[in-house]
Design a protein around this motif. Structure first.
Motif, PDB file in Angstrom:
ATOM      1  N   ASN A  92      58.171  87.752  82.143  1.00 27.86           N
ATOM      2  CA  ASN A  92      57.666  86.752  81.981  1.00 27.86           C
ATOM      3  C   ASN A  92      57.443  86.283  80.644  1.00 27.86           C
ATOM      4  O   ASN A  92      56.771  87.070  79.799  1.00 27.86           O
ATOM      5  N   TYR A  94      55.724  84.699  78.987  1.00 28.62           N
ATOM      6  CA  TYR A  94      54.125  84.171  78.423  1.00 28.62           C
ATOM      7  C   TYR A  94      53.325  85.399  78.763  1.00 28.62           C
ATOM      8  O   TYR A  94      51.999  85.070  78.646  1.00 28.62           O
ATOM      9  N   THR A 148      49.674  81.326  80.195  1.00 29.00           N
ATOM     10  CA  THR A 148      50.572  80.417  80.711  1.00 29.00           C
ATOM     11  C   THR A 148      50.428  79.127  79.776  1.00 29.00           C
ATOM     12  O   THR A 148      49.504  79.174  78.677  1.00 29.00           O
ATOM     13  N   SER A 158      44.371  82.821  82.267  1.00 30.57           N
ATOM     14  CA  SER A 158      44.407  82.395  83.647  1.00 30.57           C
ATOM     15  C   SER A 158      43.188  81.623  84.105  1.00 30.57           C
ATOM     16  O   SER A 158      43.075  80.811  84.943  1.00 30.57           O
TER      17      SER A 158
END
Length: 301
Positions: A92, A94, A148, A158
């Motif tokens: 991922n 991010y 993110t 998060s």
């Protein structure tokens, strides 16, 4: 008689707190960047017991020393173990992981990040942390690099906390042409954001975007705030500074640092705390029955 009752009760409280610490470790075994806690217990200050004399010889002191007595145990603090957790690949873009091995001249740290010199002085290994901004804009520190991007291009955790750049401002990954979040980017080992061509991504102040990686001199001074965030008290604020060029700190994109909780040892510690709690509970029950007999039976005689 009550002295033993209080000692056993203090042992029950200490083991309960130890049990809470271990269960919190187990609950966060899959939390990225989580550092396990270790409960530290110590005895209460000793008391000097003396017996009052009556009818002693002339010139004798009115009291006679019996000795010292400890009155139980207390759970003093919960210390985090800042050993490096395993690095797990997620692919991922991010997700970020910090690999930190900051050295101090003349010190050789053990696996727990501690060094004791010949004079008995303890040196704690400095640790590197991501720097984030809470809802009030205050700096906090985290090792959970599972980030993110929101609709405005802010790089966030998060829990919605914004990730800080080297200038102390939130990192905004937004394309100035399309006003869309940037998804096609790379990050260097030092935390510099670049595009696929290796050109730095510029921020709103026309400066290259770079993660603010903070070096904490003594991570034991950090206070847990929950949700993977740490803070430093105002008196210890000078212990934080950006990592230097010579610090052995590396940012890896597409990876996260797993929790450093040892599941097997945590289960052993939890059972040990439970058994010790039960043993102290039996002592309390014994004293309760002894006092019941003294009140109901001996008093009747």
């Amino acid at each position: 008689m009550l002295r033993g009752l209080y000692t056993a009760a203090s042992g029950m409280i200490a083991q309960q707190r130890k049990h809470d610490t271990v269960t919190n470790n187990i609950a966060n075994i899959n939390t990225p960047g989580f550092k396990q806690g270790t409960g530290i217990s110590r005895s209460f200050p000793e008391m000097l017991i003396e017996r009052i004399r009556s009818g002693g010889a002339p010139g004798e002191p009115p009291t006679a020393r019996v000795g010292r007595l400890t009155t139980g145990v207390m759970a003093e603090e919960n210390v985090s173990v800042h050993a490096q957790g395993d690095i797990q690949e997620t692919q991922n873009p991010y997700d970020f992981a910090l690999i930190s091995d900051i050295q101090v001249p003349g010190a050789t740290f053990d696996a727990s990040g501690k060094y004791v010199d010949a004079d008995g002085q303890r040196v704690i290994q400095p640790q590197a942390f991501f720097t984030v901004l809470n809802a009030n804009g205050e700096q906090r520190y985290s090792l959970n690099g599972k980030f993110t991007v929101d609709v405005n291009g802010n790089l966030i955790t998060s829990e919605g906390n914004r990730v800080a750049g080297r200038d102390g401002q939130p990192i905004v990954l937004i394309d100035p042409t399309t006003q869309a979040p940037i998804t096609n980017f790379r990050i260097s080992k030092s935390g510099l954001f670049t595009n696929r061509d290796g050109q730095p991504i510029m921020g709103a102040n026309n400066q290259p975007l770079n993660l603010l990686i903070s070096r904490v001199e003594d991570p034991n001074q950090l206070v847990r705030e929950g949700n993977g965030l740490y803070r430093l008290n105002a008196d210890n604020a000078t212990q934080v500074q950006p990592v230097g060029l010579n610090d052995q700190v590396e940012v890896r994109q597409g990876y996260i640092e797993r929790s450093n909780v040892d599941a097997g040892q945590s289960m052993v510690d939890m059972m040990s705390a439970l058994r010790a709690y039960e043993a102290n509970q039996k002592v309390v029950q014994f004293y309760d029955k002894s006092m019941e007999k003294a009140v109901n039976d001996v008093g009747r005689i």
